[in-house]
Design a protein around this motif. Sequence first.
Motif, PDB file in Angstrom:
ATOM      1  N   LEU A 148       0.693  -1.350   0.064  1.00  0.00           N
ATOM      2  CA  LEU A 148      -0.099   0.024  -0.028  1.00  0.00           C
ATOM      3  C   LEU A 148       0.852   1.250   0.092  1.00  0.00           C
ATOM      4  N   LEU A 149       0.604   2.228  -0.734  1.00  0.00           N
ATOM      5  CA  LEU A 149       1.135   3.399  -0.952  1.00  0.00           C
ATOM      6  C   LEU A 149       0.533   4.375  -0.518  1.00  0.00           C
ATOM      7  N   GLY A 150      -0.708   4.739  -0.130  1.00  0.00           N
ATOM      8  CA  GLY A 150      -1.427   5.524   0.433  1.00  0.00           C
ATOM      9  C   GLY A 150      -3.002   5.312   0.402  1.00  0.00           C
ATOM     10  N   VAL A 151      -3.725   6.012   1.161  1.00  0.00           N
ATOM     11  CA  VAL A 151      -5.219   6.015   1.212  1.00  0.00           C
ATOM     12  C   VAL A 151      -5.545   7.414   1.471  1.00  0.00           C
ATOM     13  N   TRP A 152      -6.573   7.945   0.751  1.00  0.00           N
ATOM     14  CA  TRP A 152      -6.868   9.159   1.018  1.00  0.00           C
ATOM     15  C   TRP A 152      -8.602   9.345   0.755  1.00  0.00           C
ATOM     16  N   ASP A 153      -9.170  10.386   1.198  1.00  0.00           N
ATOM     17  CA  ASP A 153     -10.576  10.375   1.352  1.00  0.00           C
ATOM     18  C   ASP A 153     -10.832  11.384  -0.172  1.00  0.00           C
ATOM     19  N   SER A 154      -9.932  12.026  -0.870  1.00  0.00           N
ATOM     20  CA  SER A 154     -10.724  12.724  -1.944  1.00  0.00           C
ATOM     21  C   SER A 154      -8.955  12.801  -2.796  1.00  0.00           C
ATOM     22  N   PHE A 155      -9.311  13.339  -4.153  1.00  0.00           N
ATOM     23  CA  PHE A 155      -8.090  13.493  -4.977  1.00  0.00           C
ATOM     24  C   PHE A 155      -7.293  14.688  -4.400  1.00  0.00           C
ATOM     25  N   ASP A 156      -7.996  15.620  -3.897  1.00  0.00           N
ATOM     26  CA  ASP A 156      -7.355  16.820  -3.627  1.00  0.00           C
ATOM     27  C   ASP A 156      -6.274  16.525  -2.382  1.00  0.00           C
ATOM     28  N   GLU A 157      -6.315  15.505  -1.794  1.00  0.00           N
ATOM     29  CA  GLU A 157      -5.366  15.146  -0.716  1.00  0.00           C
ATOM     30  C   GLU A 157      -4.074  14.599  -1.149  1.00  0.00           C
ATOM     31  N   ILE A 158      -4.272  14.118  -2.546  1.00  0.00           N
ATOM     32  CA  ILE A 158      -2.965  13.035  -2.989  1.00  0.00           C
ATOM     33  C   ILE A 158      -1.739  14.243  -3.625  1.00  0.00           C
ATOM     34  N   ASN A 159      -0.607  13.915  -3.052  1.00  0.00           N
ATOM     35  CA  ASN A 159       0.464  14.606  -3.455  1.00  0.00           C
ATOM     36  C   ASN A 159       1.058  13.456  -4.532  1.00  0.00           C
ATOM     37  N   PHE A 160       0.874  13.887  -5.736  1.00  0.00           N
ATOM     38  CA  PHE A 160       1.395  12.681  -6.771  1.00  0.00           C
ATOM     39  C   PHE A 160       2.953  12.855  -7.047  1.00  0.00           C
TER      40      PHE A 160
END
Length: 323
Positions: A148-160
Motif C-alpha cells: 500500500l502506497l497511500g489512502v485518501w478521502d479525496s483526490f485533493d489530498e493526494i501529492n502525486f
Amino acid sequence: MYLLMLSYFRNICNGKSIFFSILIVVALIYEVEGKFSKCEKLIKSYHSQNTTRNNEYCNNDSIYDFNLICNENYSNYIFKVCKEDLIRWYKKKKKNNDFDIENPKTYSEKIQWMKLYDNSSLKTQLSDKYLVRGWINEKIGEKYLIPLLGVWDSFDEINFDLLPDQINYAFSFGFEFQYLNIQPKIIAEKYIENINGDVDDYKVFCFNGKAESIAVYSDRKTNVKMSFYDLNWNKLDYTSSYPLNKEMVPKPKNLKLLIELAEKLTEGFPHVRVDFYILNDNTIKFGEMTFSSSSGIGRWKPIQQNKIFGDLIKLPPKKPFIL
C-alpha cells in the motif's frame, strides 16, 4: 461522463503513468444507470440523520423524510423499497419477468437473494478495498497483499510528486447493498505487472468454503478473454460474459497454494469469488473478495452452467436487512 472523468484524472496526475482500477468504470455505470437510486438515497439519508434522532426533532411534522427516520417502521420501509428496486433492475437486465426472488433456482437468481437476505457487517468489511487488507493480513498473512502506497478521502489530498510514476489505484465503493455502508476512499497500491506488460487474474469460485473452479482473465489491457479450469487444471467448456480464450493457460506452479488460500478465506460463506494475481516469480497477490460476481447478471455459455452453479449455492437462513 466517462471520457470527461478520464481526462480529469490525466490532468491532475502531473503526467505520471497512473493506472486506474476497473472499479471507476463500475462506479460510473452505477451513477448513470441509477441502479438502486431510491434505495441508496433512503439508506444514506438514514445514516446521515441517524445522530439527530430525539423527541423534539422527531416531532417536527414539517420534515417528512426525517419523521420517517424517527419511525420504528422506517427500516421495514427501506427494505421494501430496496427489494422492489432490486427485482425491477434484475428483470430489466436479464429480461426475465418470471423472476421470483423468494424462490431462486439459478446462480444469477441466488446472487440476488443473497444481496437482500445475506448481508452482514463482515461482508461489508470484506467488500471494502481498504478494510479487507487487515482481515487478509490476519487470515493468510501480509505477504499476499500488494504493498500500500497511500489512502485518501479525496483526490485533493493526494501529492502525486511523492508517488512513483506507475501506480495501481482502487476506489473503495461499488454497487451492491454491502457497499452502501462503505466509506468512499482512494487507495494507491504498488504497480504490478509481468514481463509481457500484463498480469493474469485468477478468480477462484468457492461454494461453502470449497473451491469449485478457477476463471482466468487474460489480455486485460487489450481484448479481455477468459477460460475456466477445474482444480486439476483441466480446461472446462463454459464461460461467462467474455469470449473464450482458446489458448491453454499454463498451469500455475503454486496451484495447490492458490486453492488453499481461497478456501481459507471463504470458510463459512455460501459463495465467494476470490481474486488473485500470480507474478512471474510465482508470487501470489490478493486482489479482492466478491460476493456478487458480475452482480449476478453474467451471461453464461452454455446457459445450463447458470443452473449448475446455482445448485452449488446452499442458501443460509435469512438475515435482517443491514442499514
